[in-house]
Design an enzyme around this catalytic site. Structure first.
Site, mmCIF file in Angstrom:
data_model
loop_
_atom_site.group_PDB
_atom_site.id
_atom_site.type_symbol
_atom_site.label_atom_id
_atom_site.label_comp_id
_atom_site.label_asym_id
_atom_site.label_seq_id
_atom_site.Cartn_x
_atom_site.Cartn_y
_atom_site.Cartn_z
ATOM 1 N N GLY A 59 0.824 -1.192 0.000
ATOM 2 C CA GLY A 59 0.000 0.000 0.000
ATOM 3 C C GLY A 59 0.864 1.249 0.000
ATOM 4 O O GLY A 59 2.097 1.179 0.003
ATOM 5 N N GLN A 62 3.062 6.536 2.692
ATOM 6 C CA GLN A 62 3.161 7.967 2.962
ATOM 7 C C GLN A 62 2.135 8.720 2.130
ATOM 8 O O GLN A 62 2.104 8.575 0.907
ATOM 9 C CB GLN A 62 4.556 8.463 2.574
ATOM 10 C CG GLN A 62 5.270 9.118 3.724
ATOM 11 C CD GLN A 62 6.720 9.342 3.357
ATOM 12 O OE1 GLN A 62 7.300 8.630 2.563
ATOM 13 N NE2 GLN A 62 7.289 10.345 3.934
ATOM 14 N N GLY A 78 4.546 14.422 -3.920
ATOM 15 C CA GLY A 78 4.250 12.997 -4.049
ATOM 16 C C GLY A 78 3.986 12.559 -5.473
ATOM 17 O O GLY A 78 3.200 11.651 -5.718
ATOM 18 N N GLU A 79 4.668 13.194 -6.428
ATOM 19 C CA GLU A 79 4.436 12.911 -7.850
ATOM 20 C C GLU A 79 4.685 11.445 -8.192
ATOM 21 O O GLU A 79 3.897 10.812 -8.908
ATOM 22 C CB GLU A 79 5.337 13.797 -8.710
ATOM 23 C CG GLU A 79 5.136 13.643 -10.206
ATOM 24 C CD GLU A 79 4.020 14.519 -10.757
ATOM 25 O OE1 GLU A 79 3.437 14.128 -11.790
ATOM 26 O OE2 GLU A 79 3.735 15.554 -10.154
ATOM 27 N N ASN A 113 11.911 17.459 -5.129
ATOM 28 C CA ASN A 113 12.750 16.827 -6.142
ATOM 29 C C ASN A 113 14.230 17.031 -5.872
ATOM 30 O O ASN A 113 15.041 16.130 -6.081
ATOM 31 C CB ASN A 113 12.376 17.360 -7.529
ATOM 32 C CG ASN A 113 11.151 16.665 -8.092
ATOM 33 O OD1 ASN A 113 11.217 15.501 -8.462
ATOM 34 N ND2 ASN A 113 10.034 17.352 -8.121
#
Length: 277
Positions: A59, A62, A78-79, A113
């Site tokens: 799953g 985060q 969270g890309e 990033n």
């Protein structure tokens, strides 16, 4: 939130971290739009597949971070998790809704990033430039707030002065950042693209490219043997290049010599003058 990210966010705009008290809710994937300020241009498909496999098994550990945008949501952080969740064909993802404005949204996407440390050198350079522009920071201020060295920031941003085709070669990993820095040492800027293509075609390493750039700068034909190098001068040139983050040439004559320091803009000149002070 990824480890270390909270500290980085606080460094840029204190008080805007995601903390353990934030409420996590399930949001439909179809209700979330991608971040329009995402600095990453290339996503490793294999890495995404591996993350998707982990999500299928364990799953999403985060939650992603989103902000409200009309009746929908926009992704802030969270890309990769978002893209991997799509690969898994999940209907919902755990998310935290934060009230970020447009500028904070962009800054967070860049910062996330940067802290992953797997951007291409060009993507990293563009991220630094964007942060400096939006936050009105100097290179020195940005270096301090991100915990990077000043030369690290400078050397990346200088890559943005390379021609577009050469930047693409670096982004595609056909040339390294070291190749890019060496190409910036060419006096004739019109030769940069041609020399870069030659380096790719012949598989030149950085040292070999440095020799080629030196020959071109000295206008020495390839058939002409190179003059014996002065090891002391070469060492001092290298020290000065690292110190100033730009190309430096020491020219020695019989009873005198001169030092040439390159700069690429008024801001770059100011930066060098500050170092000289």
């Amino acid at each position: 939130m990824a480890k270390g990210l909270g500290k980085g966010i606080n460094a840029l705009f204190p008080g805007e971290t995601v903390n353990e008290t934030d409420k996590v809710m399930q949001i439909k994937l179809t209700d979330i739009k991608e971040n329009p300020h995402q600095p990453r241009k290339v996503f490793d498909q294999q890495a995404l597949e591996e993350l998707a496999e982990s999500i299928r098994e364990h799953g999403i550990l985060q939650p992603v971070v989103v902000r409200k945008k009309g009746a929908k949501f926009e992704l802030v952080v969270g890309e990769r998790r978002f893209r991997a969740a799509k690969l898994c064909k999940l209907k919902e993802v755990p998310a935290i809704v934060k009230d970020f404005n447009e500028q904070q949204m962009m800054e967070l996407a860049i910062l996330e990033n940067l802290q992953r440390e797997d951007l291409t050198p060009i993507e990293e350079a563009e991220a630094y430039q964007k942060l400096m522009d939006t936050l009105n920071l100097t290179q020195e201020q940005l270096a301090f707030r991100l915990g990077k060295s000043r030369p690290h920031i400078t050397n990346h941003i200088r890559l943005l002065t390379l021609p577009k085709d050469v930047r693409e070669l670096i982004s595609d990993k056909k040339l390294s950042m070291g190749h890019g820095r060496t190409l910036l040492g060419l006096r004739s800027k019109k030769d940069i693209s041609e020399t870069a293509q030659k380096a790719v075609k012949e598989g030149l390493n950085v040292r070999q490219l440095e020799s080629l750039v030196q020959r071109l700068n000295d206008n020495v034909p390839r058939e002409t043997p190179e003059k014996k190098k002065d090891i002391f001068i070469e060492e001092k040139q290298s020290e000065l290049r690292d110190r100033f983050g730009t190309n430096v040439q020491i020219k020695k004559q019989k009873n005198k010599g001169k030092i040439e320091i390159e700069f690429f803009s008024e801001d770059d000149l100011e930066r060098i003058l500050d170092l000289l002070k």
